[in-house]
Design a protein around this motif. Structure first.
Motif, short mmCIF file in Angstrom:
data_model
loop_
_atom_site.label_atom_id
_atom_site.label_comp_id
_atom_site.label_asym_id
_atom_site.label_seq_id
_atom_site.Cartn_x
_atom_site.Cartn_y
_atom_site.Cartn_z
N VAL A 141 0.78 -1.17 -0.01
CA VAL A 141 -0.34 0.06 0.09
C VAL A 141 0.98 1.22 0.01
O VAL A 141 1.79 1.17 0.79
N VAL A 142 0.61 2.29 -0.84
CA VAL A 142 1.25 3.50 -0.87
C VAL A 142 0.57 4.38 -0.28
O VAL A 142 -0.66 4.61 -0.32
N LYS A 157 -5.40 8.69 3.63
CA LYS A 157 -4.40 9.15 2.92
C LYS A 157 -3.52 8.26 2.03
O LYS A 157 -2.52 8.05 1.69
N GLU A 158 -4.21 7.14 1.56
CA GLU A 158 -3.71 6.01 0.50
C GLU A 158 -3.77 6.85 -0.79
O GLU A 158 -4.56 7.51 -1.28
N LEU A 159 -2.64 6.65 -1.29
CA LEU A 159 -2.49 7.40 -2.47
C LEU A 159 -2.65 6.70 -3.73
O LEU A 159 -1.78 5.72 -3.94
N LYS A 160 -3.45 7.14 -4.86
CA LYS A 160 -3.84 6.61 -5.89
C LYS A 160 -2.77 6.98 -6.93
O LYS A 160 -1.98 8.13 -6.59
N ASN A 161 -2.88 6.31 -8.21
CA ASN A 161 -2.11 6.78 -9.43
C ASN A 161 -0.42 6.86 -8.93
O ASN A 161 0.19 7.57 -9.75
N PHE A 172 -1.17 -1.91 -4.50
CA PHE A 172 -0.65 -2.23 -6.13
C PHE A 172 -0.35 -3.88 -5.68
O PHE A 172 0.00 -4.42 -4.58
N THR A 173 -0.07 -4.69 -6.74
CA THR A 173 0.23 -6.01 -6.89
C THR A 173 0.82 -6.37 -8.08
O THR A 173 0.56 -5.93 -9.14
N LEU A 174 1.97 -6.97 -7.93
CA LEU A 174 2.94 -7.30 -9.00
C LEU A 174 2.91 -8.78 -9.13
O LEU A 174 3.47 -9.46 -7.84
N GLU A 175 2.55 -9.55 -10.11
CA GLU A 175 2.25 -11.07 -10.08
C GLU A 175 3.35 -11.71 -10.83
O GLU A 175 3.73 -11.39 -11.59
N ASP A 176 3.62 -13.01 -10.39
CA ASP A 176 4.40 -13.88 -11.36
C ASP A 176 5.68 -13.44 -11.45
O ASP A 176 6.30 -13.53 -12.56
N VAL A 177 6.17 -12.94 -10.18
CA VAL A 177 7.64 -12.42 -10.49
C VAL A 177 8.36 -13.65 -10.05
O VAL A 177 8.33 -14.38 -9.25
N VAL A 192 5.48 -11.01 -0.95
CA VAL A 192 6.29 -9.96 -0.04
C VAL A 192 5.54 -8.94 0.01
O VAL A 192 4.93 -8.50 -1.10
N LYS A 193 5.43 -8.12 1.14
CA LYS A 193 4.93 -7.03 1.24
C LYS A 193 5.88 -5.87 1.57
O LYS A 193 6.61 -5.98 2.29
N GLN A 194 5.42 -4.96 0.77
CA GLN A 194 6.29 -3.76 0.70
C GLN A 194 5.28 -2.38 0.56
O GLN A 194 4.69 -2.22 -0.32
#
Lengths: 262, 579
Positions: A55-56, A93-97, A215-220, A252-254
């Motif tokens: 989460v950003v 205050k979660e940041l979109k975009n 955000f999610t990045l999959e199949d890394v 992984v959570k970041q």
């Protein structure tokens, strides 16, 4: 004597540093606000890849919510109030975009060729505000408004694009670009407040945060990577990327906390 | 200890110098010493030593001297997104860019020097070096000669394609998007006034216009209206007509559904072919045919549009109202015409070019009002004038805007001496708002369009509103980027501070105008030096006095003003070189 030598050395050093700055700056402007791409990328099937998610959030005082001045085509464009979209946050205050991506991946999955690649002009606003476009793919611009627009993409590595999209042209596919670049600004000059961003990317490990800042990045593929972010108003972390290690099938959570850039 | 530091430093220095040299040689391929010399001598004070448009003279200029490092060139014979050809660069350097501060170098630099400098400015942008194929040039095939019908077809395209959004209903650059335009450097910019094409950057021929809207004007908001921008790209004219017919029906029959469906497919196919071509894919012969057929229709439309745009300006820039062209008010026995009267159309305009006021602070280096045009009638008791000028925006109050800055009220002032000079040697008041010798001024403001304030002015800081007002009949209006101001007055008045008019006597006249959206206010304005006008005597009258001498004097004044401005410029250049 010592002092003299020291001073002249210092002068020389300052001078040569000056040269570096000059040489660096000579190319494209504003390097700090760009993405970093791997030198090359090759696609292959990924099995048992991992996942990076997070989460950003925005930190600090939020800039004043600026209402846009709709001075033209009010019936279509001014039906509802519009606000500047450079900082869009949720209640916490979660940041979109925000773009979150892998800087240095050289092999991994291929792009999802079936994914729709569209950017709409609706109510005289671009949606989405940040669009990822694979190098070699065609982005289709939609005009859902009953007014004329023009699509002005301020590329500098690829060709600058400035095409009219009159109201009768509902769909306008754009030529694919050859080189990774961005994010570059998109504007409609006819409605000067309409702004968005496009990133032309060489691999599919790019995500844009949603309303919840997620955000999610999959199949890394398992491995250690540099994780980068970019945000229109908060800048990027190309100088200090976060290192993440993904295990096969692992997650992984970041999270990130971003401040307005100075 | 010292030694260690020394070694460390030497390594550091050696390394940094190495890097700098490396990246420098990458950016700048070998260039002729000559090109560099010409550039640094003639161009760098505007375009900057490194080509970034940041020379010492750049600060006050708008449009800014071009930043060459982004490869954005406005005037090209090449397709959208392409770099210019060397010939394009050579031509623009030779001819300059009217309407901007970019001078033409034909008389200053020899042809080979211009070619050398073309090569040199190309070193500022890597794209020139990296390109593998020559840029695609815009095809000029199928030119359609000018005719009223062609221009008429062009007019519909002008609206349908959306030129109107920026250039306005009749092309005066007053479209509803005009006030908010910015360029690729985030500087403010204005749509060209298509009715004053002598200010076009890239020439006034129909071919020039054709290339501009097809190739676009890179870095500016002006889009490229290339092939698929046109309605029904890929269809023949007949098919296009047929499709519009079907689309306009409330309901299509199943046959029509099928027919139109086929046409849509045909259009989609043509667009895809155009994209393949744009991406550099080699086209199959079939695809090439689809593309060529589609482009034939587009070329036809484009020539009509170019003909229309061409028709918006007069054949040539009008002659300045000096000497034989001086304004001659026409005698009539009738009532003087009101502002709407057709009778005005029987007169030719007298054309007064305006220039930015650059003599005293605050100066206007980037004027947006080209000129004022005047017509006049008089009869035995009265005189009437019709003043017209172009202004892209109608500003009637002070407005703050975060992006475009503050704008002020528009207006115009017409200036006369209080007393006409007695003879040709009699000195006129100072052209800029008078001085020891006062001037008599009609000041008009856009917020009160039916009123003129009469002023007596003895210099910029000595402005008096006359006690006796109301001798004038006034009507003003703004429409489609043009102001029209009508003023009627008795030939003679009781007020000693007014100018008294008499047929046959040449009277000096000068103008100031304010485009509030361009920051014009008070002394910051566009203006003219002294010209003169005369109430053309009725043939029987013998009071024709000294027109040629007055005309000569006005020319003298003009040359003087130009000389003054040039001296100022070169003086500041010299100051720069000294630094």
């Amino acid at each position: 004597m010592k002092i003299k030598l020291l001073t002249s050395l210092a002068v020389l050093l300052v001078f040569s540093l000056g040269l570096i700055v000059f040489a660096d700056d000579h190319g494209k402007s504003d390097e700090m606000n760009k993405l970093v791409f791997p030198k090359s990328y090759s696609a292959k099937a990924v099995s048992g890849g991992g996942k990076i998610s997070g989460v950003v959030k925005f930190e600090g005082d939020l800039p004043e919510k600026k209402k846009l001045e709709i001075n033209k085509d009010e019936a279509v464009c001014g039906a509802e109030d519009k606000y500047d979209e450079s900082v869009v946050v949720g209640e916490g205050k979660e940041l979109k975009n925000t773009i979150v991506y892998l800087m240095d991946i050289s092999t991994g999955k291929d792009f999802d060729k079936k994914a729709k690649l569209e950017m709409d002009q609706k109510g005289c606003k671009f949606t989405p505000h940040v669009q990822i476009v694979p190098v070699g793919a065609r982005l289709t611009m939609l005009n859902s408004d009953k007014v004329n627009h023009n699509v002005h993409i301020f590329s500098s590595i690829n060709k600058e694009v400035n095409k009219p999209q009159p109201k009768v042209r509902k769909k306008m596919p754009l030529a694919a670009v050859k080189k990774a670049e961005g994010p570059v600004e998109v504007k409609c000059d006819i409605h000067g407040w309409m702004k968005a961003w496009i990133a032309y990317v060489p691999h599919p490990y790019f995500a844009v945060t949603n309303e919840k800042g997620e955000f999610t990045l999959e199949d890394v593929p398992a491995g250690t990577y540099k994780l980068g972010y970019w945000h229109e108003a908060c800048g990027s972390n190309i100088k200090e990327p976060v290192t993440v290690t993904v295990a096969a099938g692992g997650e992984v959570k970041q999270d990130f906390t971003l401040k307005l850039k100075k | 200890m010292f030694r260690k530091v020394f070694v460390l430093w030497s390594i550091l220095i050696g390394f940094t110098i190495f890097i700098s040299i490396q990246s420098y040689t990458q950016d700048a391929p070998e260039v002729s010493a000559k090109g560099k010399e010409v550039y640094e001598h003639s161009c760098a004070h505007c375009h900057g030593i490194e080509g970034r448009g940041d020379g010492s003279a750049a600060e006050n200029l708008l449009p800014k001297p071009r930043d060459f490092t982004r490869g954005l060139y406005k005037i090209r014979s090449t397709e959208s997104g392409e770099l210019p050809t060397d010939q394009d660069l050579f031509d623009i350097i030779t001819d300059g860019m009217p309407g901007s501060s970019m001078p033409g170098w034909e008389s200053q630099l020899k042809a080979d020097e211009r070619w050398e400098v073309v090569s040199y400015i190309k070193t500022f942008y890597d794209g020139f070096k990296e390109r593998e194929t020559p840029p695609r040039e815009i095809s000029l095939e199928g030119k359609i000669a000018y005719s009223a019908e062609s221009a008429q077809i062009g007019k519909t395209l002008y609206t349908d394609l959306g030129c109107i959004e920026c250039h306005g209903n009749v092309g005066r650059g007053d479209g509803t998007s005009a006030p908010t335009l910015t360029d690729a450097w985030n500087d403010r910019t204005w749509p060209a006034n298509l009715a004053e094409n002598w200010n076009f950057r890239g020439g006034t021929d129909t071919e020039d216009i054709f290339k501009r809207f097809i190739g676009g004007i890179a870095g500016s908001p002006m889009p490229a209206f290339e092939g698929d921008s046109f309605l029904h790209f890929g269809l023949s004219s007949e098919e296009s007509k047929r499709l519009s017919e079907m689309e306009n029906k409330d309901e299509m029959t199943p046959e029509e559904e099928e027919e139109s469906g086929k046409l849509y497919e045909k259009m989609d196919e043509a667009v895809l072919v155009a994209l393949d071509r744009a991406e550099g894919t080699e086209l199959t012969p079939e695809a090439q045919k689809i593309y060529d057929d589609a482009m034939k229709v587009v070329a036809e439309k484009s020539w009509h549009l170019a003909n229309y745009v061409k028709s918006l300006s007069p054949e040539k820039r009008p002659e300045t109202a000096i000497g034989n062209n001086s304004l001659r008010s026409q005698y009539t026995v009738e009532e003087l015409p009101i502002i709407e009267d057709e009778a005005w159309n029987t007169l030719e305009d007298s054309y007064y070019p305006l220039v930015g006021q650059v003599v005293i602070e605050p100066r206007q280096f980037n004027p947006t009002i080209d000129s004022v045009r005047v017509k006049s009638f008089y009869n035995d008791t009265e005189v009437a004038f019709l003043f017209t000028w172009h202004d892209r925006t109608h500003n009637i109050e002070v407005e703050e805007n975060e992006d475009t800055g503050t704008s002020y009220e528009d207006g115009i002032a017409i200036q006369f001496p209080v007393k006409p000079p007695k003879g040709p040697t009699d000195e006129k008041p100072y052209f800029l708002w008078g001085g020891k010798k006062p001037v008599y001024v009609w000041q008009w403001k856009a917020s009160e369009q039916d009123k003129i304030t009469e002023l007596t002015v003895k210099g910029v800081n000595n402005v008096t509103v006359q006690e006796n007002q109301g001798d004038l009949n006034v009507k003003g209006e703004y429409k489609d980027g043009e102001y029209r101001l009508w003023v009627k007055r008795a030939l003679t008045t009781d007020d000693k501070k007014d100018l008294q008019l008499e047929p046959g006597v040449f009277v000096p006249i000068a103008f100031s105008a304010w485009d509030g959206a361009n920051g014009d206010k008070d002394i910051k304005r566009v203006m003219s030096s002294w010209y003169s006008f005369v109430l053309e005597p009725v043939p029987s009258s013998r009071r024709f006095i000294y027109p040629p001498i007055v005309a000569l004097l006005s020319v003298g004044f003009l040359i003087g003003l130009r000389g003054f401005v040039q001296r100022r410029n070169s003086a500041s250049d010299e100051a720069e070189t000294e630094q």
